[in-house]
Design a protein around this motif. Structure first.
Motif, PDB file in Angstrom:
ATOM      1  N   VAL A  94       0.852  -1.195   0.000  1.00 46.28           N
ATOM      2  CA  VAL A  94       0.000   0.000   0.000  1.00 46.28           C
ATOM      3  C   VAL A  94       0.886   1.243   0.000  1.00 46.28           C
ATOM      4  O   VAL A  94       1.714   1.412   0.894  1.00 46.28           O
TER       5      VAL A  94
ATOM      6  N   ASP B 238       0.419   4.984   0.350  1.00 51.11           N
ATOM      7  CA  ASP B 238      -0.513   6.060   0.695  1.00 51.11           C
ATOM      8  C   ASP B 238       0.291   7.356   0.601  1.00 51.11           C
ATOM      9  O   ASP B 238       1.160   7.626   1.426  1.00 51.11           O
TER      10      ASP B 238
ATOM     11  N   LYS C 112       0.886  11.632  -0.260  1.00 50.57           N
ATOM     12  CA  LYS C 112       0.319  12.951   0.041  1.00 50.57           C
ATOM     13  C   LYS C 112       1.157  14.006  -0.666  1.00 50.57           C
ATOM     14  O   LYS C 112       2.375  14.024  -0.536  1.00 50.57           O
TER      15      LYS C 112
ATOM     16  N   LEU D  21      -2.701   5.371  -3.425  1.00 54.92           N
ATOM     17  CA  LEU D  21      -3.776   6.336  -3.152  1.00 54.92           C
ATOM     18  C   LEU D  21      -3.170   7.706  -2.813  1.00 54.92           C
ATOM     19  O   LEU D  21      -2.538   7.863  -1.766  1.00 54.92           O
TER      20      LEU D  21
ATOM     21  N   SER E 159       3.904   7.162   2.235  1.00 58.96           N
ATOM     22  CA  SER E 159       4.017   6.137   3.278  1.00 58.96           C
ATOM     23  C   SER E 159       3.779   4.797   2.604  1.00 58.96           C
ATOM     24  O   SER E 159       2.696   4.549   2.070  1.00 58.96           O
TER      25      SER E 159
ATOM     26  N   HIS F  40       3.448   0.909   2.938  1.00 60.04           N
ATOM     27  CA  HIS F  40       3.119  -0.088   3.966  1.00 60.04           C
ATOM     28  C   HIS F  40       3.304  -1.492   3.403  1.00 60.04           C
ATOM     29  O   HIS F  40       2.682  -1.843   2.397  1.00 60.04           O
TER      30      HIS F  40
END
Lengths: 355, 355, 355, 355
Positions: free
Chosen positions: B181, B183, B185, B241, B254, B256
């Motif tokens: 994952v 994630d 920003k 995402l 990030s 994961h």
């Protein structure tokens, strides 16, 4: 319960009006119009309204006017020049009009045409329109058919100067020198909900600028407001300079004056407190305490602080408000309350949001 | 001293390129083009450039190509689809091309056409284009004629995953589970310098949102980057995402992962430090220290932190960069340095701006 | 009309409680305590309260307890460890207690002591305390004497996972894989109203960071919340990673899951809508629409979006709330409403503030 | 190559000095002191310095002075009152001193003691100290032993007024009326790197306030600066009002004046351009263009715009700078360049960061 319409509710004053009127116990929003968004639910454009209002934008086409005429009050949250096209037909049908744009702010046709670069569609109606600053024109508002809701900057300027002009009137002498500097600062929402490069986040954040340095439309409105308070020969020369500040909401006007000898003899803190003692939305701060803009965020309050230094002959008045509430939609609702005989604070008694 | 041109320098990557190349000791910006701003000095649009550069935007019309062909290198800071129109003619004239848009990032024509909704103008050239991530493709870059400068997100993702993929290759076993994952920003400047309501200050400030939830163009680029590192059968399923964060510059990803038993046996802090030991722009943080985005603001550095918790089988990699520098213009200059045999850090050795 | 006290109202949850309870039609704030601010009017510390509340902070000294015992409900907006000192004496006097800190959140003494580094003052009371998430524990709350108001992150996590856990219970099979990644982002007000260098404007603005990367106190609370929903053997391994975002209010949790084959057969949009159909404060967004944090700013709403991609086996749940309202003070008032048999939305039916 | 020390480098001016001096081709930072951080690497406190500088904070104890005496120049980035304790011993050892605090700014002992509430440790040295504004005192700086680096606000005010005062001197008549209003606005970094509730992100963001309304320490410094420029009887009464703006860096001063008849006859745009024609860091904007603060972000430039409206007798001067660079550390480096005979722009020729 009165029936209200909002024409052009897709801007920030529009969504703020929807928020305020939705919670008003005596108002039903029966119509919301937008040509570009006709058929769209308001909460699709503003998801914050999900669960608050299920109203749908309409473009009534040929029937717009007829439908608006069934309302008790119509708010125009449109660009300048729209309200004046429809105001006459509405008032003739007994509908009250509150324009949040500038069509009914300036009584002088010349000023209007010069600053807004268009001719006025209903000069006759303009003569009877009331400038919607309840703290100045409460009595006239009670019977007004058309109200020009003040600009955000003029609201701070006129209310910040009113106690001074009135004191000069009463004392029949100059208390402050003719030159007044209004150095004003506004959050970015004041520029409206528009796709504009200069308003892009990366253009405005961590950034500060003066704008309209050579003259801003709100200057003639401030001058008119001061002139209307004046019943003496002591006119003023006003320098008004606005700045764009990286914050969403909030407006702060620093009004710089020089005291005359007679002016130094006045206790201005007391003078301001007296003038605004019974005003529900005007808060004169205790001596030595200066308000920040967030102390009024999302509320209809306007706070004023007065600094007087006789040794330096300084009088500084600092005024803060939320530009979208007391500076726009909240004031419109306050005007409506006065126009319809409701308690003036009805629907407006909510606390500021901090932090 | 080489001669450089920037095609389309009116965006944020454009102004950043001008800033960086103006200070580069081996580069002269000889041409800056923009159809919409032809004839305008760059420092009229970006007053920050006053005193830095007196270059003027040109629209060379029919002569554009001929003029570009006299340069040593042409940077395309244009929308997707522009560079591929001119790359062939330029390379034939011996001019090197660095495209900051997506025309030369995806090797798969299908992927390109699916995600960018246009057909490719020079599929042959695409085959020889090099993906401009020096920490992965340094050797190929040295002789590249056309470079696709990576997307900002893929830079963080691929560099954050490289030590892991390479360790799996070497050990010939899964060290982390297939599902990864990412994630991510980003600050708002990543969306470009455009007049767009969704980018208005009052729309983005004090606000956070996920976007492209159903699929972002940088996903195939990340997948391609991972696939190119892979020489084993241990493929991954990546969930990427992105989120829009109210800040001007800065990107944080990030990543994961879930450790396998074999993966838990690795000292990942050490593994990352080894892989990047000699990279001038990649900084592996000390164990237990996690970088914030401002620690790289306005610089070409990319910082990585590694968190490993064997008990919970967690491996988390946190990567930060300035999206406009290492994520765009700085990386383009780094690529240029490699392509022209300059010291890789030339013109890029400035400190981040804090605060 | 009930009599309420707020212990420790000088923080952000404190001022938010004052704002909310001042407008609540069935509550009178009769006591506000703070040792450090005793004797000070609340509106001196929070000028936003001028005209809203004239309450004064008291430090009742030896009489505190006796005075608190006269109230119907006491809210603790204090640091961890304060409420548990007084809860027993209060409940014995029939006073209901709502703690906004962590004293009554974790049922496991071991967890509490490990994560909060102190021993618990009233372990017996802890057993009967109710975790104050009305959407999960509404029935128990109706008769609760002591309520542990949830942490902000756990509110988003547990409500984001509830429909999934319940579906697994019902179907008695795994619908998502054991590993769940909760990548969460919070505005700075969540860190409280404190003088701390790391919270300084110039340290946090235009900046983003992950924190508590090695473990956050809200993790055991999330794990407990999920465990309580579970009545199957299908436990989960949760990776919870919070980030500090430069915004005042707002929280967004992105919950990443991998669908099993059985899970892919579920229509998750529909499942979420069903579970929350009658919840007054939970808003499941229409398919394909993802909420931003400002859509709930200053309101008690929590919005959830569900993204399902069977081809990639992805299930992503995105949850937003205002960390100070649904994530703290608003939820406390909602709990109070349930505990005292008021309409659950009483005093909480205000619209979000946009922009 | 000269040897420099920075005393007290843990604040924002400190880290900015480290950034600037690290890149200066003629300076080696040989000593960095901090009592509280002794033994810590600077890049542990400021991770942005990782890879830029590996200097370690020292607390030399009894040897501090001896060690400082070996340097060529010592910068004090300390609170007020520190530099004056050590300046005498340093200058006696032939070390030049640049104080970024206020110890050597005010020539009047009375003013210093009144505004900074402490007595001065070396009044004799104060007499020979030079006020470090190169555009005013370049000649004196060349031989200065001790330099008081100007406050941020005074830099904008004095440079904004210099062409006017000088014109009055030359013409031997009033060109602007005695009253001058300086309405100034600063980003939050100006308040320093401190743990202070009022500087907390959630306290300052989306917020604006005036501060030091009753008198700010920079007022006597501005008055002194104006007095030093004056060689006529045309003194001025200055009202200086600062505001705190939610941005990290940046300062904008709006200087409001009223033109006399003689003043209206001057072409002020031309006057400003003439005065600053050969200044490397002062940029007079073209007529009608007003600078925003980001146009100088992270650079040593100061931009000035002049608005003249004879009809309204208005003269408005708008000055922007980066408060940490031209308003602090950059100016200190510029002073050092002059003091050591380096090219004045050495190490300071970097472009502003936009966006």
């Amino acid at each position: 319960m009165i029936s209200a319409a909002i024409v052009g509710g897709t801007g920030y004053t529009g969504v703020e009006l929807i928020r305020l009127l939705s919670a008003h116990p005596q108002v039903s929003i029966d119509l919301l119009t937008s040509r570009s968004e006709a058929g769209t639910r308001a909460d699709e454009i503003f998801p914050s309204l999900r669960g608050v209002s299920d109203i749908v934008f309409s473009d009534l086409g040929d029937n717009t006017l007829a439908t608006l005429q069934k309302c008790d009050v119509v708010f125009f949250a449109t660009p300048h020049g729209v309200a004046m096209q429809q105001a006459e037909a509405l008032t003739q049908a007994g509908v009250k009009v509150i324009d949040l744009a500038a069509d009914f702010r300036l009584q002088s046709l010349t000023d209007f045409e010069q600053w807004y670069q268009q001719s006025h569609a209903c000069p006759e109606l303009l003569k009877t329109a009331v400038y919607g600053l309840p703290e100045v024109n409460r009595d006239k508002l009670a019977s007004a058919l058309v109200v020009g809701n003040p600009g955000c900057y003029p609201t701070t300027a006129i209310l910040g100067l009113k106690p001074i002009i009135e004191a000069q009137n009463k004392q029949a002498q100059r208390l402050v020198e003719p030159r007044i500097v209004i150095d004003a600062k506004s959050g970015v929402s004041g520029a409206g909900r528009q796709a504009k490069l200069a308003l892009n986040y990366a253009e405005t954040t961590d950034n500060l600028k003066a704008y309209s340095v050579e003259g801003h439309r709100h200057l003639p409105e401030i001058e008119q407001g001061v002139a209307q308070l004046l019943d003496s020969q002591f006119t003023h020369r006003i320098r008004f300079l606005p700045h764009l500040v990286p914050m969403i909401r909030g407006m702060l006007s620093s009004i710089h004056m020089e005291l005359t000898e007679a002016g130094a003899a006045i206790d201005w803190q007391h003078a301001f407190e007296s003038v605004y003692a019974s005003e529900p939305f005007i808060d004169v701060m205790p001596k030595g305490i200066y308000p920040d803009t967030r102390s009024v965020r999302a509320s209809n309050r306007l706070r004023i602080a007065v600094h007087q230094d006789n040794e330096r002959a300084e009088l500084t008045v600092i005024v803060v408000q939320d530009n979208l509430v007391k500076g726009a939609a909240g004031q419109a609702v306050q005007n409506m309350n006065v126009m319809f005989g409701f308690d003036e604070t009805m629907g407006l008694n909510f606390a500021p949001i901090v932090p």
